[in-house]
Design a protein around this motif. Structure first.
Motif, PDB file in Angstrom:
ATOM      1  N   GLY A 143      45.691  43.258  42.955  1.00 17.78           N
ATOM      2  CA  GLY A 143      46.598  42.695  41.964  1.00 17.78           C
ATOM      3  C   GLY A 143      46.015  42.725  40.563  1.00 17.78           C
ATOM      4  N   ASN A 144      44.725  42.426  40.442  1.00 18.65           N
ATOM      5  CA  ASN A 144      44.081  42.456  39.132  1.00 18.65           C
ATOM      6  C   ASN A 144      43.968  43.876  38.583  1.00 18.65           C
ATOM      7  OD1 ASN A 144      43.175  39.783  38.052  1.00 18.65           O
ATOM      8  ND2 ASN A 144      42.312  39.606  40.100  1.00 18.65           N
ATOM      9  N   LEU A 145      43.829  44.844  39.460  1.00 16.98           N
ATOM     10  CA  LEU A 145      43.801  46.237  38.999  1.00 16.98           C
ATOM     11  C   LEU A 145      45.151  46.658  38.414  1.00 16.98           C
ATOM     12  CD1 LEU A 145      41.797  47.997  41.863  1.00 16.98           C
ATOM     13  CD2 LEU A 145      41.038  47.695  39.502  1.00 16.98           C
ATOM     14  N   LEU A 146      46.229  46.050  38.904  1.00 18.11           N
ATOM     15  CA  LEU A 146      47.568  46.453  38.472  1.00 18.11           C
ATOM     16  C   LEU A 146      48.043  45.741  37.207  1.00 18.11           C
ATOM     17  CD1 LEU A 146      49.434  46.561  41.908  1.00 18.11           C
ATOM     18  CD2 LEU A 146      48.743  48.506  40.507  1.00 18.11           C
ATOM     19  N   VAL A 147      47.346  44.693  36.786  1.00 15.82           N
ATOM     20  CA  VAL A 147      47.847  43.868  35.675  1.00 15.82           C
ATOM     21  C   VAL A 147      48.122  44.707  34.429  1.00 15.82           C
ATOM     22  CG1 VAL A 147      47.268  42.009  34.075  1.00 15.82           C
ATOM     23  CG2 VAL A 147      46.786  41.751  36.514  1.00 15.82           C
ATOM     24  N   PHE A 148      47.154  45.516  34.025  1.00 13.91           N
ATOM     25  CA  PHE A 148      47.324  46.345  32.831  1.00 13.91           C
ATOM     26  C   PHE A 148      47.313  47.837  33.163  1.00 13.91           C
ATOM     27  CE2 PHE A 148      45.467  42.389  31.063  1.00 13.91           C
ATOM     28  CZ  PHE A 148      46.559  42.018  30.288  1.00 13.91           C
TER      29      PHE A 148
END
Length: 234
Positions: A143-148
């Protein structure tokens, strides 16, 4: 002695359609893999209830997927308006701009969701690198990889000034620091972690590298500048 001509690369429109089809298939596969968590929020979302839909991760992701046709319609409308106005690369500009916004805002919304007891205590900060990675788990890291990721993918395609890895790295890190600072300042009962910044930035850079063949650089960027109006004849 004549040699057979080497096969030429497929035309750009064909490659674009093929890549778009692969992207849609990947999105459909990801949606199928997480269909059960998404369906948990479906009753509340379909009933138009804020609680249980827009204040949950599952509900926001579900509504993001449901809204994809609307996002595509916005791209089409913007491109039509720009082509009517004589703007070059109308489709490219419209797709990248909508993609940056639509692919980033829902994830930022999820990051800024308050915890169990917002406003009841001071903000929490974790500044030791790599300490929180073990507690994130695969889902948290993904999920954190997809944020930006959408920002990293589309920004260098849209803006020549951002078409380099160091600049995307700085953009991703700056945006992530801004969001983590907002978590702390707004007392959302969430941990502002340096590991979140590291993973967010990594996602933006990896996505940018994936879009490298379409970066806006050199003569291609210059061709997008508005054309001067022809001088009137005397």
């Amino acid at each position: 002695m004549s040699h057979p001509a080497s096969p030429s690369a497929p035309p750009r429109p064909i490659r674009t359609v093929a890549l778009a089809s692969l992207g849609l298939l990947g999105l459909a596969g990801a949606a199928f893999a997480v269909r059960r968590p998404l369906m948990m929020a479906a009753p509340q979302c379909l009933a138009g209830r804020w609680h249980g839909c827009y204040d949950t991760f599952n509900g926001v992701v579900l509504m993001m997927l449901v809204g994809l046709p609307l996002a595509a319609l916005v791209v089409w409308a913007l491109a039509r308006l720009r082509r009517a106005a004589g703007v070059t690369s109308a489709w490219r500009r419209s797709l990248t701009e909508v993609g940056m916004v639509y692919g980033t805002v829902p994830f930022v919304w999820m990051i800024l969701m308050p915890g169990a007891a917002p406003g009841t205590g001071p903000g929490r900060v974790s500044l030791v690198p790599l300490r929180d990675l073990a507690t994130m788990g695969p889902v948290g890291i993904g999920g954190n990889l997809l944020v930006f990721a959408a920002l990293g993918f589309f920004a260098p395609v849209r803006f020549a000034a951002l078409a380099s890895v160091p600049r995307i790295l700085a953009l991703g890190a700056g945006c992530s620091v801004l969001v983590e600072t907002a978590q702390y300042v707004l007392l959302l009962d969430r941990v502002s972690s340096v590991d979140d910044v590291l993973v967010n930035t990594t996602g933006a850079v990896l996505a940018a590298l994936a879009s490298r063949p379409w970066w806006r650089t050199g003569p291609e960027a210059a061709s997008d500048r508005p054309r001067p109006a022809p001088a009137a004849a005397d």
